[in-house]
Scaffold this active site. Sequence first.
Site, PDB file in Angstrom:
ATOM      1  N   ASP A  42       4.854  -0.742  -5.162  1.00 37.30           N
ATOM      2  CA  ASP A  42       5.285   0.442  -4.421  1.00 37.30           C
ATOM      3  C   ASP A  42       4.326   0.771  -3.292  1.00 37.30           C
ATOM      4  O   ASP A  42       4.554   1.702  -2.521  1.00 37.30           O
ATOM      5  CB  ASP A  42       5.526   1.644  -5.346  1.00 37.30           C
ATOM      6  CG  ASP A  42       4.312   2.032  -6.178  1.00 37.30           C
ATOM      7  OD1 ASP A  42       3.242   1.420  -6.013  1.00 37.30           O
ATOM      8  OD2 ASP A  42       4.453   2.953  -7.007  1.00 37.30           O
ATOM      9  N   SER A  43       3.266  -0.041  -3.159  1.00 35.48           N
ATOM     10  CA  SER A  43       2.402   0.021  -1.971  1.00 35.48           C
ATOM     11  C   SER A  43       3.205  -0.283  -0.715  1.00 35.48           C
ATOM     12  O   SER A  43       2.739  -0.016   0.403  1.00 35.48           O
ATOM     13  CB  SER A  43       1.235  -0.961  -2.109  1.00 35.48           C
ATOM     14  OG  SER A  43       1.709  -2.245  -2.494  1.00 35.48           O
ATOM     15  N   LYS A 109       6.372  -3.451 -13.663  1.00 36.05           N
ATOM     16  CA  LYS A 109       5.061  -2.832 -13.836  1.00 36.05           C
ATOM     17  C   LYS A 109       5.196  -1.321 -13.785  1.00 36.05           C
ATOM     18  O   LYS A 109       5.964  -0.793 -12.975  1.00 36.05           O
ATOM     19  CB  LYS A 109       4.067  -3.289 -12.758  1.00 36.05           C
ATOM     20  CG  LYS A 109       2.648  -2.703 -12.949  1.00 36.05           C
ATOM     21  CD  LYS A 109       1.646  -3.298 -11.993  1.00 36.05           C
ATOM     22  CE  LYS A 109       1.758  -2.729 -10.597  1.00 36.05           C
ATOM     23  NZ  LYS A 109       1.400  -1.286 -10.543  1.00 36.05           N
ATOM     24  N   GLU A 178      -7.396  -0.481 -11.929  1.00 36.18           N
ATOM     25  CA  GLU A 178      -7.633  -0.121 -10.531  1.00 36.18           C
ATOM     26  C   GLU A 178      -8.783   0.865 -10.369  1.00 36.18           C
ATOM     27  O   GLU A 178      -8.893   1.847 -11.104  1.00 36.18           O
ATOM     28  CB  GLU A 178      -6.366   0.473  -9.901  1.00 36.18           C
ATOM     29  CG  GLU A 178      -6.567   0.854  -8.436  1.00 36.18           C
ATOM     30  CD  GLU A 178      -5.279   1.090  -7.671  1.00 36.18           C
ATOM     31  OE1 GLU A 178      -5.357   1.413  -6.472  1.00 36.18           O
ATOM     32  OE2 GLU A 178      -4.194   0.946  -8.269  1.00 36.18           O
TER      33      GLU A 178
END
Length: 255
Positions: A42-43, A109, A178
């Site tokens: 979704d980046s 994900k 992350e």
Amino acid sequence: MDKIERIRALRGQRPITELTAYDYPTARLLDEAGIDMILVGDSVGMVVMGYEDTTEVTLADMLHHGRLAARGAKDAVVILDMPIHTYDTPEQAVETARKLMETGVDAVKLEGGAAKEAHIRAIVQAGIPVQAHIGLLPQKVREEGGYRMKGKTDEEAAALMEDIQAVARAGAFSVVIECTKKDVAAAITAASPIPTIGIGAGHGTCDGEVSVIHDLVGGFPWFTPSFITPRAAVGAEISRAAKEWAADLLVPAKD
């Protein structure tokens, strides 16, 4: 050996590679380069769609880009992000995951550790592979007031340890860690039953790494995260080519 088991088997053999792609040519190029996993993240909201963060990305957006990337990859495991508020309950998570898998990807994900254990388990029990995501959660950036390194306190480190056990227990085949302190990410990896994929968590601390392709190749020159070293300058090359083409149009044609 299927694609998912191949990723599990790579642990301890060599670093696992994962890069993002949002379209057919990029996915095909990464697949042909031998990248293990391709994340349709979704980046895309920031590096392709021009949003400030990932919270504006919709399910329709992800379905569109998932279809494009899935067409380009044959060997890599293609993973499609579940956008914000499409997996608020386990039931909704399964429904969304099924829609995402219809694009032709290999796995989905989602963000969240222990709080999403039931959601991950429900998706896995529906026969859909899941990559988990712990540490900094981009979909929570607005409610947390920005991007912040995780694992800086004993309490956060302990919570992350609970997260890794929860997502593994639920059946996730791998997990992204992350923006987590390097020593904490290393400890999580040592305790993890599944492959860990780091981003901004220190080089070599996890079983593999994931990067946003635009960050890696300089394709979004207006911002580059501090933890990535661009290996190309695609943005500059596009500008140069466009300027040269425009300049050539001004040159009178020879008889």
